[in-house]
Motif scaffolding. Structure first.
Motif, PDB file in Angstrom:
ATOM      1  N   LEU A 226      93.986  -9.677 -46.144  1.00 15.03           N
ATOM      2  CA  LEU A 226      92.698  -9.661 -45.452  1.00 15.03           C
ATOM      3  C   LEU A 226      92.846 -10.123 -44.005  1.00 15.03           C
ATOM      4  N   LEU A 227      93.647 -11.160 -43.778  1.00 16.40           N
ATOM      5  CA  LEU A 227      93.836 -11.655 -42.411  1.00 16.40           C
ATOM      6  C   LEU A 227      94.552 -10.620 -41.552  1.00 16.40           C
ATOM      7  N   LEU A 228      95.531  -9.952 -42.123  1.00 13.96           N
ATOM      8  CA  LEU A 228      96.215  -8.903 -41.367  1.00 13.96           C
ATOM      9  C   LEU A 228      95.254  -7.771 -41.026  1.00 13.96           C
ATOM     10  N   PHE A 229      94.373  -7.447 -41.935  1.00 12.91           N
ATOM     11  CA  PHE A 229      93.384  -6.402 -41.681  1.00 12.91           C
ATOM     12  C   PHE A 229      92.428  -6.816 -40.561  1.00 12.91           C
ATOM     13  N   VAL A 230      92.015  -8.085 -40.556  1.00 13.73           N
ATOM     14  CA  VAL A 230      91.121  -8.585 -39.506  1.00 13.73           C
ATOM     15  C   VAL A 230      91.794  -8.504 -38.139  1.00 13.73           C
ATOM     16  N   THR A 231      93.050  -8.920 -38.066  1.00 13.40           N
ATOM     17  CA  THR A 231      93.745  -8.894 -36.777  1.00 13.40           C
ATOM     18  C   THR A 231      94.011  -7.459 -36.310  1.00 13.40           C
ATOM     19  N   LEU A 232      94.257  -6.554 -37.232  1.00 18.16           N
ATOM     20  CA  LEU A 232      94.435  -5.153 -36.840  1.00 18.16           C
ATOM     21  C   LEU A 232      93.146  -4.583 -36.252  1.00 18.16           C
ATOM     22  N   ILE A 233      92.012  -4.959 -36.823  1.00 23.96           N
ATOM     23  CA  ILE A 233      90.727  -4.510 -36.271  1.00 23.96           C
ATOM     24  C   ILE A 233      90.529  -5.070 -34.865  1.00 23.96           C
ATOM     25  N   ALA A 234      90.832  -6.366 -34.679  1.00 22.66           N
ATOM     26  CA  ALA A 234      90.692  -6.976 -33.355  1.00 22.66           C
ATOM     27  C   ALA A 234      91.613  -6.305 -32.339  1.00 22.66           C
ATOM     28  N   LEU A 235      92.839  -5.999 -32.749  1.00 22.31           N
ATOM     29  CA  LEU A 235      93.777  -5.334 -31.845  1.00 22.31           C
ATOM     30  C   LEU A 235      93.281  -3.940 -31.471  1.00 22.31           C
ATOM     31  N   LEU A 236      92.759  -3.218 -32.436  1.00 18.95           N
ATOM     32  CA  LEU A 236      92.234  -1.881 -32.159  1.00 18.95           C
ATOM     33  C   LEU A 236      91.042  -1.943 -31.211  1.00 18.95           C
ATOM     34  N   LEU A 237      90.162  -2.909 -31.415  1.00 17.65           N
ATOM     35  CA  LEU A 237      89.001  -3.049 -30.537  1.00 17.65           C
ATOM     36  C   LEU A 237      89.424  -3.356 -29.104  1.00 17.65           C
TER      37      LEU A 237
END
Length: 274
Positions: A140-151
């Motif tokens: 879940l944390l990796l998914f959150v950081t991937l979303i932040a990086l994409l944004l």
């Protein structure tokens, strides 16, 4: 001044989230969290209240630091809530966060993935440790950081960051980067950007290896403590995000400098022709 105080309070809140959410937090852990929160708040207030920059990069180039803070805030909050839910009655149905974490694990836990390497790193932790919960949280944390990086990439690529609203001040936003020393500033910016992107990509694979070394040399049960587990997993997910965001930002700054030079050279050519 008010903005600096709000940022300081938010940083303090970020640090004490595990102590506030996790049941049965010891008094020593709560006192240590309060001390670290106080230090983080003072440093944040001093940085943003000062007219001159110290060490924080891209201070006046939102949403760089805002995205980083939100990503870390949600990582700490989600990890704390999932661990707190795991300490409840197993007969209770899973919470929404637990379900999201399991879905993320089913998506990101594949052979040779960072999540799989993290699960291997925690394999030698004592038997009473719930490895599956750690895998779910890591996913879940990796998914959150991937979303932040994409944004951030979308913002930098398509919304003209960091010059959409104001001019970019090199000294304030990159206080530790001396443009007058060494080789050409454009070369150094691109070199640092490549280094940050490469290291940010490799860290999710390197940190589990370092954990394996720690487990082999020290007391492995320390990594199973809820507070330490939260911060280890958050560091594993957040540090690569920070490095990759910095790499993208440096590439963007280099592109701005390159474009400005191109315009200056074009103007010089026009003057010479005239």
């Amino acid at each position: 001044m008010i903005g600096s105080a709000v940022r300081a309070l938010l940083m303090a809140l970020l640090v004490v989230i595990p102590s506030l959410v996790l049941p049965g937090t010891s008094s020593d852990a709560a006192q240590m969290a309060a001390l670290v929160a106080l230090v983080a708040a003072v440093v944040t207030f001093a940085e943003y209240a000062s007219e001159y920059p110290t060490f924080l990069e891209f201070r006046n180039a939102p949403p760089f630091n805002r995205l980083r803070f939100l990503a870390l805030f949600f990582c700490v909050l989600f990890a704390s809530l999932i661990l707190a839910s795991g300490q409840q009655d197993p007969a209770l149905p899973p919470t929404v966060l637990q379900s999201l974490a399991r879905d993320a694990a089913s998506l990101l836990d594949f052979p040779y993935s960072p999540v799989r390497l993290m699960s291997i790193a925690y394999a030698d932790v004592p038997v009473w440790f719930d490895t599956q919960t750690a895998i779910d949280i890591a996913s879940l944390l990796l998914f959150v950081t991937l979303i932040a990086l994409l944004l951030f990439w979308i913002h930098a690529r398509f919304i003209f960051w960091p010059i959409r609203k104001t001019a970019f001040n090199f000294w304030i936003n990159l206080p530790l980067f001396d443009p007058t020393s060494g080789r050409d500033v454009l070369f150094r910016l691109k070199r640092d950007a490549h280094f940050n992107l490469a290291l940010g990509f490799l860290l999710p694979f390197l940190i589990p290896a370092l954990l394996r070394m720690w487990i082999g040399a020290f007391d492995a049960s320390m990594l199973a403590l809820p507070e330490i587990l939260i911060w280890v997993l958050c560091a594993w997910a957040f540090l690569p995000l920070t490095l990759m965001m910095r790499g993208i930002a440096l590439f963007r700054v280099a592109a701005l400098i390159e474009e400005k030079r191109r315009r200056a050279y074009a103007q010089q050519d026009e003057l010479q022709i005239v």
